[in-house]
Design an enzyme around this catalytic site. Structure first.
Site, PDB file in Angstrom:
ATOM      1  N   CYS A 109      55.296  60.751   6.222  1.00 13.00           N
ATOM      2  CA  CYS A 109      55.176  59.495   5.451  1.00 13.00           C
ATOM      3  C   CYS A 109      56.090  59.440   4.236  1.00 13.00           C
ATOM      4  CB  CYS A 109      53.774  59.294   4.888  1.00 13.00           C
ATOM      5  SG  CYS A 109      52.468  60.021   5.773  1.00 13.00           S
ATOM      6  N   HIS A 163      47.067  55.886  10.944  1.00 13.98           N
ATOM      7  CA  HIS A 163      48.237  55.554  11.747  1.00 13.98           C
ATOM      8  C   HIS A 163      48.294  56.416  13.004  1.00 13.98           C
ATOM      9  CE1 HIS A 163      50.207  54.436   7.685  1.00 13.98           C
ATOM     10  NE2 HIS A 163      50.079  53.310   8.365  1.00 13.98           N
TER      11      HIS A 163
HETATM   12  C1  CIR Z   1      48.144  53.907   2.686  1.00 17.18           C
HETATM   13  O1  CIR Z   1      46.936  53.818   2.872  1.00 17.18           O
HETATM   14  O2  CIR Z   1      48.926  53.061   3.094  1.00 17.18           O
HETATM   15  C2  CIR Z   1      48.677  55.098   1.906  1.00 17.18           C
HETATM   16  N1  CIR Z   1      47.717  55.512   0.946  1.00 17.18           N
HETATM   17  C3  CIR Z   1      48.990  56.247   2.834  1.00 17.18           C
HETATM   18  C4  CIR Z   1      50.130  55.960   3.750  1.00 17.18           C
HETATM   19  C5  CIR Z   1      50.481  57.134   4.583  1.00 17.18           C
HETATM   20  N2  CIR Z   1      51.609  56.820   5.397  1.00 17.18           N
HETATM   21  C6  CIR Z   1      51.817  57.339   6.599  1.00 17.18           C
HETATM   22  O3  CIR Z   1      51.001  58.052   7.133  1.00 17.18           O
HETATM   23  N3  CIR Z   1      52.937  56.986   7.228  1.00 17.18           N
END
Ligand code: CIR
Length: 255
Positions: A249, A159
């Site tokens: 996150c 992201h």
């Molecule tokens: C994913 O791949 O969607 C999750 N394992 C990690 C999401 C992390 N979210 C973020 O950086 N906002």
């Protein structure tokens, strides 16, 4: 910030999405303990922390930031970019409404993860990434027409906020290697100061007033973060990092 919203780590967490298989498998009990410590750190800094139960159908549901974008009194409930994560947002919406936020929905084929949205003062930066597409960005613009939205290409990493976050009104922390991202932000905000950290994961830090929560275990990057002039609060999140998660996150913050 008055209220934070978090979501617990499900028992299926080890089945989460991740860019690479960790050399040591995810320890779900430890992930839960680390998450609990994170929630404790938020409780000490917010008036209230709303805790949503985990949903075992969604191994990544604790990364609740991806399910909405909150600006002012409005929330855009996202349509997550990973098909496996679609549906996580369903339980989040009523919780946001209960907090008094006016919620807007996204429609296909738009996709957007909240991790791609960085709000810096009046400006919104949105990463065009593997998770956020052009339609998603268009729906973000339509949701917040009073704000300027700047698109930033996310060429590496998951992201936008995997490689840049705000650590002050005019200071960002950026992962070394993401110079193009910093340059894109500086084009819109020429007065911005960028602190480059050698450890990519440390670029996802959570600035809460006088405090700056950062991932523990990266001394060289911590030394650079100290230049932000905030009180540094190390948070251990090794098991969440294995899932490509960082500190922003794990919560949605309601101003
Ligand atoms: C994913 O791949 O969607 C999750 N394992 C990690 C999401 C992390 N979210 C973020 O950086 N906002």
């Amino acid at each position: 910030m008055r209220v934070a919203l978090v979501r617990h780590v499900p028992e299926t967490f080890a089945e989460c999405l991740r860019s690479e298989a960790p050399p040591v498998p995810i320890d779900v009990a430890r992930a839960r303990a680390q998450h609990a410590a994170y929630v404790g750190a938020l409780r000490a800094r917010f008036e209230r922390v709303v805790e949503l139960p985990a949903d075992p159908r969604f191994p990544d549901c604790c990364f609740v930031e991806d399910t909405a974008v909150i600006v002012g009194a409005r929330a855009l409930v996202s349509r997550p970019g990973a098909p496996e994560r679609r549906g996580e947002e369903v339980a989040v919406r009523p919780a946001l409404e209960a907090l008094g936020l006016a919620c807007l929905a996204m429609s296909a084929p738009a996709t957007l993860d909240g991790g791609d949205v960085l709000v810096l003062g009046d400006e919104i930066f949105v990463g065009r990434s593997r998770r956020t597409n052009a339609e998603g960005i268009a729906q973000l613009c339509a949701a917040f027409p009073e704000r300027r939205v700047h698109e930033v290409l996310v060429a590496r990493g998951l992201h936008l906020k995997s490689s840049v976050t705000a650590v002050g009104e005019r200071t960002i922390v950026v992962a070394t290697g993401a110079e193009a991202v910093a340059a894109a932000i500086a084009r819109a905000l020429p007065e911005i100061r960028a602190l480059f950290v050698p450890d990519v994961r440390v670029a996802n830090a959570l600035w809460l007033g006088d405090d700056l929560l950062h991932l523990s275990g990266y001394p060289a990057s911590r030394e650079i973060l100290a230049r932000a002039g905030r009180r540094l609060v190390p948070i251990e999140a090794s098991e969440l990092e294995k899932a490509d998660g960082g500190l922003t996150c794990l919560s949605l913050r309601v101003p």
